[in-house]
Motif scaffolding. Sequence first.
Motif, mmCIF file in Angstrom:
data_model
loop_
_atom_site.group_PDB
_atom_site.id
_atom_site.type_symbol
_atom_site.label_atom_id
_atom_site.label_comp_id
_atom_site.label_asym_id
_atom_site.label_seq_id
_atom_site.Cartn_x
_atom_site.Cartn_y
_atom_site.Cartn_z
ATOM 1 N N ASP A 1 3.135 -14.107 1.691
ATOM 2 C CA ASP A 1 4.097 -12.996 1.714
ATOM 3 C C ASP A 1 4.926 -12.987 0.433
ATOM 4 O O ASP A 1 5.167 -11.928 -0.160
ATOM 5 C CB ASP A 1 5.023 -13.118 2.923
ATOM 6 C CG ASP A 1 4.326 -12.878 4.248
ATOM 7 O OD1 ASP A 1 3.396 -12.047 4.282
ATOM 8 O OD2 ASP A 1 4.700 -13.541 5.233
ATOM 9 N N LYS A 2 5.376 -14.179 0.004
ATOM 10 C CA LYS A 2 6.185 -14.270 -1.214
ATOM 11 C C LYS A 2 5.392 -13.803 -2.430
ATOM 12 O O LYS A 2 5.920 -13.095 -3.301
ATOM 13 C CB LYS A 2 6.652 -15.712 -1.421
ATOM 14 C CG LYS A 2 7.631 -16.214 -0.374
ATOM 15 C CD LYS A 2 9.044 -15.715 -0.639
ATOM 16 C CE LYS A 2 9.687 -16.459 -1.783
ATOM 17 N NZ LYS A 2 11.107 -16.078 -1.968
ATOM 18 N N ILE A 3 4.146 -14.192 -2.512
ATOM 19 C CA ILE A 3 3.305 -13.790 -3.638
ATOM 20 C C ILE A 3 3.119 -12.274 -3.642
ATOM 21 O O ILE A 3 3.255 -11.611 -4.679
ATOM 22 C CB ILE A 3 1.951 -14.518 -3.571
ATOM 23 C CG1 ILE A 3 2.143 -16.004 -3.863
ATOM 24 C CG2 ILE A 3 0.953 -13.897 -4.539
ATOM 25 C CD1 ILE A 3 0.897 -16.853 -3.631
ATOM 26 N N ALA A 4 2.852 -11.714 -2.487
ATOM 27 C CA ALA A 4 2.623 -10.271 -2.399
ATOM 28 C C ALA A 4 3.864 -9.485 -2.800
ATOM 29 O O ALA A 4 3.770 -8.498 -3.550
ATOM 30 C CB ALA A 4 2.189 -9.900 -0.981
ATOM 31 N N VAL A 5 5.035 -9.906 -2.332
ATOM 32 C CA VAL A 5 6.239 -9.151 -2.643
ATOM 33 C C VAL A 5 6.623 -9.323 -4.106
ATOM 34 O O VAL A 5 7.108 -8.381 -4.755
ATOM 35 C CB VAL A 5 7.398 -9.536 -1.695
ATOM 36 C CG1 VAL A 5 8.007 -10.884 -2.047
ATOM 37 C CG2 VAL A 5 8.472 -8.458 -1.705
ATOM 38 N N ASN A 6 6.377 -10.496 -4.694
ATOM 39 C CA ASN A 6 6.666 -10.666 -6.115
ATOM 40 C C ASN A 6 5.785 -9.772 -6.974
ATOM 41 O O ASN A 6 6.258 -9.160 -7.935
ATOM 42 C CB ASN A 6 6.491 -12.128 -6.514
ATOM 43 C CG ASN A 6 7.776 -12.913 -6.426
ATOM 44 O OD1 ASN A 6 8.552 -12.968 -7.368
ATOM 45 N ND2 ASN A 6 8.044 -13.508 -5.267
ATOM 46 N N ARG A 7 4.509 -9.688 -6.643
ATOM 47 C CA ARG A 7 3.622 -8.798 -7.395
ATOM 48 C C ARG A 7 4.066 -7.346 -7.268
ATOM 49 O O ARG A 7 4.032 -6.583 -8.240
ATOM 50 C CB ARG A 7 2.190 -8.983 -6.906
ATOM 51 C CG ARG A 7 1.553 -10.289 -7.375
ATOM 52 C CD ARG A 7 0.166 -10.477 -6.809
ATOM 53 N NE ARG A 7 -0.487 -11.643 -7.403
ATOM 54 C CZ ARG A 7 -1.475 -12.306 -6.852
ATOM 55 N NH1 ARG A 7 -1.958 -11.920 -5.668
ATOM 56 N NH2 ARG A 7 -2.015 -13.350 -7.466
ATOM 57 N N LEU B 1 15.874 0.269 -0.538
ATOM 58 C CA LEU B 1 14.915 -0.445 -1.373
ATOM 59 C C LEU B 1 13.577 -0.602 -0.669
ATOM 60 O O LEU B 1 12.511 -0.497 -1.290
ATOM 61 C CB LEU B 1 15.469 -1.817 -1.761
ATOM 62 C CG LEU B 1 16.702 -1.823 -2.671
ATOM 63 C CD1 LEU B 1 17.138 -3.251 -2.965
ATOM 64 C CD2 LEU B 1 16.396 -1.087 -3.972
ATOM 65 N N VAL B 2 13.630 -0.847 0.615
ATOM 66 C CA VAL B 2 12.390 -0.926 1.388
ATOM 67 C C VAL B 2 11.623 0.395 1.292
ATOM 68 O O VAL B 2 10.396 0.417 1.114
ATOM 69 C CB VAL B 2 12.695 -1.281 2.858
ATOM 70 C CG1 VAL B 2 11.447 -1.126 3.721
ATOM 71 C CG2 VAL B 2 13.237 -2.701 2.955
ATOM 72 N N ALA B 3 12.354 1.504 1.382
ATOM 73 C CA ALA B 3 11.702 2.816 1.287
ATOM 74 C C ALA B 3 11.069 3.013 -0.085
ATOM 75 O O ALA B 3 9.969 3.580 -0.197
ATOM 76 C CB ALA B 3 12.719 3.914 1.581
ATOM 77 N N ARG B 4 11.730 2.548 -1.127
ATOM 78 C CA ARG B 4 11.182 2.706 -2.480
ATOM 79 C C ARG B 4 9.919 1.873 -2.668
ATOM 80 O O ARG B 4 8.993 2.289 -3.367
ATOM 81 C CB ARG B 4 12.220 2.293 -3.527
ATOM 82 C CG ARG B 4 13.316 3.308 -3.748
ATOM 83 C CD ARG B 4 14.157 2.960 -4.968
ATOM 84 N NE ARG B 4 13.355 2.924 -6.181
ATOM 85 C CZ ARG B 4 13.851 2.599 -7.386
ATOM 86 N NH1 ARG B 4 15.131 2.272 -7.493
ATOM 87 N NH2 ARG B 4 13.074 2.588 -8.453
ATOM 88 N N LEU B 5 9.873 0.705 -2.060
ATOM 89 C CA LEU B 5 8.708 -0.155 -2.225
ATOM 90 C C LEU B 5 7.511 0.314 -1.408
ATOM 91 O O LEU B 5 6.369 -0.031 -1.724
ATOM 92 C CB LEU B 5 9.074 -1.596 -1.856
ATOM 93 C CG LEU B 5 10.074 -2.255 -2.812
ATOM 94 C CD1 LEU B 5 10.518 -3.594 -2.266
ATOM 95 C CD2 LEU B 5 9.472 -2.417 -4.204
ATOM 96 N N GLY B 6 7.750 1.066 -0.353
ATOM 97 C CA GLY B 6 6.669 1.746 0.345
ATOM 98 C C GLY B 6 5.841 0.861 1.252
ATOM 99 O O GLY B 6 6.229 -0.245 1.650
ATOM 100 N N GLU B 7 4.652 1.352 1.533
ATOM 101 C CA GLU B 7 3.787 0.739 2.545
ATOM 102 C C GLU B 7 3.113 -0.546 2.067
ATOM 103 O O GLU B 7 2.476 -1.243 2.864
ATOM 104 C CB GLU B 7 2.713 1.734 2.985
ATOM 105 C CG GLU B 7 3.261 2.979 3.663
ATOM 106 C CD GLU B 7 4.076 2.633 4.905
ATOM 107 O OE1 GLU B 7 3.642 1.725 5.654
ATOM 108 O OE2 GLU B 7 5.124 3.254 5.116
ATOM 109 N N ASP B 8 3.243 -0.854 0.772
ATOM 110 C CA ASP B 8 2.605 -2.074 0.271
ATOM 111 C C ASP B 8 3.383 -3.335 0.645
ATOM 112 O O ASP B 8 2.871 -4.443 0.447
ATOM 113 C CB ASP B 8 2.454 -2.011 -1.253
ATOM 114 C CG ASP B 8 1.405 -1.004 -1.686
ATOM 115 O OD1 ASP B 8 0.511 -0.716 -0.875
ATOM 116 O OD2 ASP B 8 1.492 -0.506 -2.820
ATOM 117 N N LEU B 9 4.595 -3.191 1.159
ATOM 118 C CA LEU B 9 5.346 -4.367 1.595
ATOM 119 C C LEU B 9 4.641 -5.035 2.774
ATOM 120 O O LEU B 9 4.263 -4.359 3.743
ATOM 121 C CB LEU B 9 6.754 -3.975 2.032
ATOM 122 C CG LEU B 9 7.877 -4.020 1.004
ATOM 123 C CD1 LEU B 9 9.161 -3.520 1.648
ATOM 124 C CD2 LEU B 9 8.074 -5.417 0.451
#
Length: 429
Positions: A144-150, A220-228
């Motif tokens: 999860d940490k890797i995905a959110v950092n990318r 911020l969650v909305a800006r990051l979208g469905e890839d979170l």
Amino acid sequence: MTHQDDWTEDRAKALLRAMFDAAVAAADPARVLAAHLPEPPRGRCIVLGAGKSAAAMAAAVEAAWPDVDLSGVVVTRHGHAVPTRRITVREASHPVPDAASEAAAQEILAAAEAAGPDDLVLALISGGGSALMAAARPPLTLADKIAVNRLLLRSGLTIEDMNRIRRRLSRVKGGGLARAVAPARLVTLAISDVPGDDPAAIASGPTVADPTAGDDLAPLVARLGEDLPPAVRDMLLAPPPPPLPDMDADYRLIATPQMSLLAAAEVARAAGVTPLLLGDALEGEAAQLGIAMAGMARATARHATPTAPPAVLLSGGETTVTIGARAPGRGGRNTEFLLSLALALRGLPGTFALAADTDGIDGTEDAAGAVIGPDLRTRAADLGLDPQASLDAHDSWTLFEATGSLIRTGPTLTNVNDFRAVLVTGRVG
């Protein structure tokens, strides 16, 4: 008076490089750290740290305190380690964490929790620590940490907003390391790589309370979208954890972007060039800043505004490169800034520029940045390269590599963020 005709390309670029070298030297832990140390403890000192400069800072502590009972562990980026005798150095991945980042964080937290009330804990914090010391809040995983950092790295969010998210997801950021250290005495020595030198933003503030702990992160969650990742989304939208109690923080900045800009300005003055310090916290899109800086350089050359040439426009901070849907080429924010600047200057005579990351690595490439002159577009055209197409594809590194414009320093073992210098050597009609 110095005239534009006195400025050869070699002279102009040598001065720009000397200013950059002075900026880096002003943040060298071997030069500056000892003056900021507290009184040596009577008992033992546990040294903990994370960041691109963590190993160099640890070595500086060992040199300054040869007779102190030192132990501890720090983590730095792969390739940034230096020899130490008493403090363990680990290496991990940056800018995206890896298993070594998680293992280092666990080791650092264990050492912190073993500190007793009579111990001194020195926390050595520098830029890059967010990725290098990664301990996810349960139930998040390293994946999860890797995905959110990318996702954050390509999001276009400011470093402030990135850190608001990183602190919420971490056991060690936002004061988590300080909580683990208590009740031992804690002194933080930090090298700032963030606009405004906010301790909560440097490596996401492992030794200071999170000032945004109660913020609503839904926008911020909305800006990051469905890839979170779903678990990350749930944690960011959930009520925040209880804030940490007030900390008696002893936090010492040993090097900052402004200190480095001032050192570069002294080099300029010694060469008979007027330095104009535009700020150590410039942000925004790298390409847009290049256009704005070109306008200032043109005003200096044509109208002697805000000062007459020879003059150099100095700035620091951290710009952003927002990547579109298609896969980008190679390059970092400094080379993107320079390519945009060169296009906007349109070959303005007597104007040269350097932009580089003070840690020696621009983005994920092997160069710190680049240096350019008014002939860059011509040189690119001679090689069959289109600078505008390179900029559109975020492929600045490729063009600067082909034209021999890159600056390669290797790891500098410090980090006070980006350094930009635009040199205007004389008036133009």
